[in-house]
Design an enzyme around this catalytic site. Structure first.
Site, PDB file in Angstrom:
ATOM      1  N   LYS A 253       0.833  -1.217   0.000  1.00 33.97           N
ATOM      2  CA  LYS A 253       0.000   0.000   0.000  1.00 33.97           C
ATOM      3  C   LYS A 253       0.867   1.266   0.000  1.00 33.97           C
ATOM      4  O   LYS A 253       0.626   2.190  -0.763  1.00 33.97           O
ATOM      5  CB  LYS A 253      -0.930   0.015   1.232  1.00 33.97           C
ATOM      6  CG  LYS A 253      -1.896  -1.165   1.306  1.00 33.97           C
ATOM      7  CD  LYS A 253      -2.906  -1.011   2.434  1.00 33.97           C
ATOM      8  CE  LYS A 253      -2.292  -1.017   3.815  1.00 33.97           C
ATOM      9  NZ  LYS A 253      -1.732  -2.319   4.253  1.00 33.97           N
TER      10      LYS A 253
ATOM     11  N   ARG B 201     -10.274   0.646   7.902  1.00 34.05           N
ATOM     12  CA  ARG B 201      -9.807  -0.691   8.272  1.00 34.05           C
ATOM     13  C   ARG B 201     -10.895  -1.473   8.985  1.00 34.05           C
ATOM     14  O   ARG B 201     -10.665  -2.620   9.367  1.00 34.05           O
ATOM     15  CB  ARG B 201      -8.618  -0.557   9.221  1.00 34.05           C
ATOM     16  CG  ARG B 201      -7.289  -0.952   8.633  1.00 34.05           C
ATOM     17  CD  ARG B 201      -6.222  -0.602   9.652  1.00 34.05           C
ATOM     18  NE  ARG B 201      -5.039  -1.366   9.529  1.00 34.05           N
ATOM     19  CZ  ARG B 201      -3.912  -0.924   8.974  1.00 34.05           C
ATOM     20  NH1 ARG B 201      -3.859   0.260   8.447  1.00 34.05           N
ATOM     21  NH2 ARG B 201      -2.853  -1.686   8.974  1.00 34.05           N
TER      22      ARG B 201
ATOM     23  N   ARG C  53      11.683  -6.472   5.913  1.00 33.81           N
ATOM     24  CA  ARG C  53      11.492  -5.062   5.561  1.00 33.81           C
ATOM     25  C   ARG C  53      12.304  -4.153   6.488  1.00 33.81           C
ATOM     26  O   ARG C  53      12.322  -4.346   7.693  1.00 33.81           O
ATOM     27  CB  ARG C  53       9.999  -4.724   5.681  1.00 33.81           C
ATOM     28  CG  ARG C  53       9.678  -3.269   5.409  1.00 33.81           C
ATOM     29  CD  ARG C  53       8.227  -3.060   5.130  1.00 33.81           C
ATOM     30  NE  ARG C  53       7.406  -2.900   6.322  1.00 33.81           N
ATOM     31  CZ  ARG C  53       6.117  -2.551   6.286  1.00 33.81           C
ATOM     32  NH1 ARG C  53       5.524  -2.360   5.125  1.00 33.81           N
ATOM     33  NH2 ARG C  53       5.436  -2.434   7.403  1.00 33.81           N
TER      34      ARG C  53
ATOM     35  N   ARG D 242      10.603  -1.760  11.779  1.00 33.83           N
ATOM     36  CA  ARG D 242       9.475  -1.275  12.569  1.00 33.83           C
ATOM     37  C   ARG D 242       9.228  -2.221  13.729  1.00 33.83           C
ATOM     38  O   ARG D 242       9.355  -3.419  13.574  1.00 33.83           O
ATOM     39  CB  ARG D 242       8.228  -1.193  11.682  1.00 33.83           C
ATOM     40  CG  ARG D 242       7.939   0.210  11.202  1.00 33.83           C
ATOM     41  CD  ARG D 242       6.861   0.281  10.187  1.00 33.83           C
ATOM     42  NE  ARG D 242       5.631  -0.412  10.567  1.00 33.83           N
ATOM     43  CZ  ARG D 242       4.527  -0.419   9.814  1.00 33.83           C
ATOM     44  NH1 ARG D 242       4.520   0.224   8.660  1.00 33.83           N
ATOM     45  NH2 ARG D 242       3.452  -1.057  10.207  1.00 33.83           N
TER      46      ARG D 242
ATOM     47  N   ARG E  22      -1.236  -9.066  13.376  1.00 33.92           N
ATOM     48  CA  ARG E  22      -1.782  -8.067  12.433  1.00 33.92           C
ATOM     49  C   ARG E  22      -2.576  -8.749  11.333  1.00 33.92           C
ATOM     50  O   ARG E  22      -3.607  -8.241  10.885  1.00 33.92           O
ATOM     51  CB  ARG E  22      -0.646  -7.223  11.830  1.00 33.92           C
ATOM     52  CG  ARG E  22      -0.150  -6.157  12.797  1.00 33.92           C
ATOM     53  CD  ARG E  22       1.267  -5.725  12.469  1.00 33.92           C
ATOM     54  NE  ARG E  22       1.403  -4.981  11.239  1.00 33.92           N
ATOM     55  CZ  ARG E  22       2.565  -4.847  10.598  1.00 33.92           C
ATOM     56  NH1 ARG E  22       3.656  -5.404  11.051  1.00 33.92           N
ATOM     57  NH2 ARG E  22       2.606  -4.133   9.491  1.00 33.92           N
TER      58      ARG E  22
HETATM   59  P1  ADP Z   1       0.435  -2.026   7.860  1.00 35.17           P
HETATM   60  O1  ADP Z   1      -0.571  -1.771   6.784  1.00 35.17           O
HETATM   61  O2  ADP Z   1       1.731  -2.511   7.334  1.00 35.17           O
HETATM   62  O3  ADP Z   1      -0.109  -2.860   9.003  1.00 35.17           O
HETATM   63  P2  ADP Z   1       0.255   0.714   8.864  1.00 35.17           P
HETATM   64  O4  ADP Z   1       1.414   1.618   8.946  1.00 35.17           O
HETATM   65  O5  ADP Z   1      -0.840   1.030   7.905  1.00 35.17           O
HETATM   66  O6  ADP Z   1       0.878  -0.712   8.578  1.00 35.17           O
HETATM   67  O7  ADP Z   1      -0.423   0.558  10.317  1.00 35.17           O
HETATM   68  C1  ADP Z   1       0.328   0.257  11.469  1.00 35.17           C
HETATM   69  C2  ADP Z   1      -0.611   0.130  12.674  1.00 35.17           C
HETATM   70  O8  ADP Z   1      -1.284   1.387  12.901  1.00 35.17           O
HETATM   71  C3  ADP Z   1      -1.728  -0.881  12.544  1.00 35.17           C
HETATM   72  O9  ADP Z   1      -1.307  -2.207  12.856  1.00 35.17           O
HETATM   73  C4  ADP Z   1      -2.742  -0.327  13.560  1.00 35.17           C
HETATM   74  O10 ADP Z   1      -2.348  -0.622  14.882  1.00 35.17           O
HETATM   75  C5  ADP Z   1      -2.607   1.175  13.383  1.00 35.17           C
HETATM   76  N1  ADP Z   1      -3.587   1.702  12.378  1.00 35.17           N
HETATM   77  C6  ADP Z   1      -3.292   2.226  11.165  1.00 35.17           C
HETATM   78  N2  ADP Z   1      -4.418   2.580  10.508  1.00 35.17           N
HETATM   79  C7  ADP Z   1      -5.456   2.267  11.333  1.00 35.17           C
HETATM   80  C8  ADP Z   1      -6.864   2.366  11.226  1.00 35.17           C
HETATM   81  N3  ADP Z   1      -7.462   2.857  10.122  1.00 35.17           N
HETATM   82  N4  ADP Z   1      -7.620   1.948  12.272  1.00 35.17           N
HETATM   83  C9  ADP Z   1      -7.054   1.447  13.381  1.00 35.17           C
HETATM   84  N5  ADP Z   1      -5.721   1.317  13.557  1.00 35.17           N
HETATM   85  C10 ADP Z   1      -4.913   1.721  12.551  1.00 35.17           C
END
Ligand code: ADP
Length: 224
Positions: A19, A94, A131, A164, A175
């Protein structure tokens, strides 16, 4: 006077499906901002804001931040002036509740373009455990597929690369569980609304990008 419609692109996909990579390419192509809710949360955590403090314990365990918290952060961001022509959402919505909240913001006037980046769990675990991310500019690397020119150093700004905290195998598995339970239902939600475009992400990033461009703008053949 006619106003051009808002271009809102939503990227849905498991962690590690690309993404962030695709959002960066789309941002340059369409000159609209890339909004990553994960990056927004990490920036709140880094600055030590109350929102960041609240979110940190969820992120580190691989859980979702609460819907009300994430909505507050997102609505603040899309109200900024650079979002007037549209934006790319990476990591939002999400949950179904988040998607419904977004629908309320758009009303019936702006159907978003929803891109589903599809990749199986085994590939995801491989990608994420390998990563590395630049601690300064956020550029992404894969230790085997796209390694930095100098080990542990960013090609763009020379700053150190880090893993990370939530890219450990244990947290990735959590996740993925969260993704399949809470986020995957969005695929049906948007498919029922005839807004969904699914793209196989086990392909080179340029091929994926070309397919996204076609989905965003079927008349644009310049990517082919
Ligand atoms: P990835 O898609 O690789 O899991 P992100 O950087 O998008 O990584 O998200 C990292 C973390 O941030 C998620 O695991 C969650 O804890 C939090 N997060 C991000 N976007 C949302 C969302 N829309 N709703 C709830 N938690 C979120």
């Amino acid at each position: 006077m006619s106003t051009s419609p808002l271009r809102v692109i939503i990227l849905i996909g498991p962690p590690g499906s690309g993404k962030g990579t695709q959002a960066t390419l789309l941002k340059d192509r369409f000159a609209i901002p890339h909004i990553s809710t994960g990056d927004l949360l990490r920036s709140h955590i880094q600055k030590g804001t109350p929102l960041g403090h609240q979110a940190q314990k969820f992120i580190e365990k691989g859980l979702l931040a609460p819907d009300d918290l994430i909505l507050e952060i997102l609505l603040q961001r899309i109200a900024e002036s650079d979002c007037r022509k549209g934006y790319i959402l990476d990591g939002f919505p999400r949950t179904i509740l988040q998607a419904e909240a977004l629908q309320t913001v758009f009303g019936n006037s702006t159907p978003p373009i929803v891109i589903h980046l599809d990749l199986n769990d085994k590939k995801i675990i491989d990608r994420l455990t390998q990563r590395m991310i630049c601690s300064h500019c956020g550029a992404l690397y894969h230790l085997h597929l796209s390694p930095p020119k100098i080990p542990s150093q960013c090609n763009h700004c020379g700053n150190p690369l880090v893993q990370r905290k939530d890219d450990t195998k244990e947290v990735i598995i959590e996740r993925l569980k969260v993704y399949h339970t809470l986020t995957a239902p969005l695929i049906h939600y948007y498919s029922d609304k005839k807004l969904l475009h699914t793209i196989d992400c086990d392909q080179p990033k340029e091929t994926i990008f070309a397919q996204i461009i076609t989905a965003c703008d079927p008349s644009d053949l310049s990517s082919q």
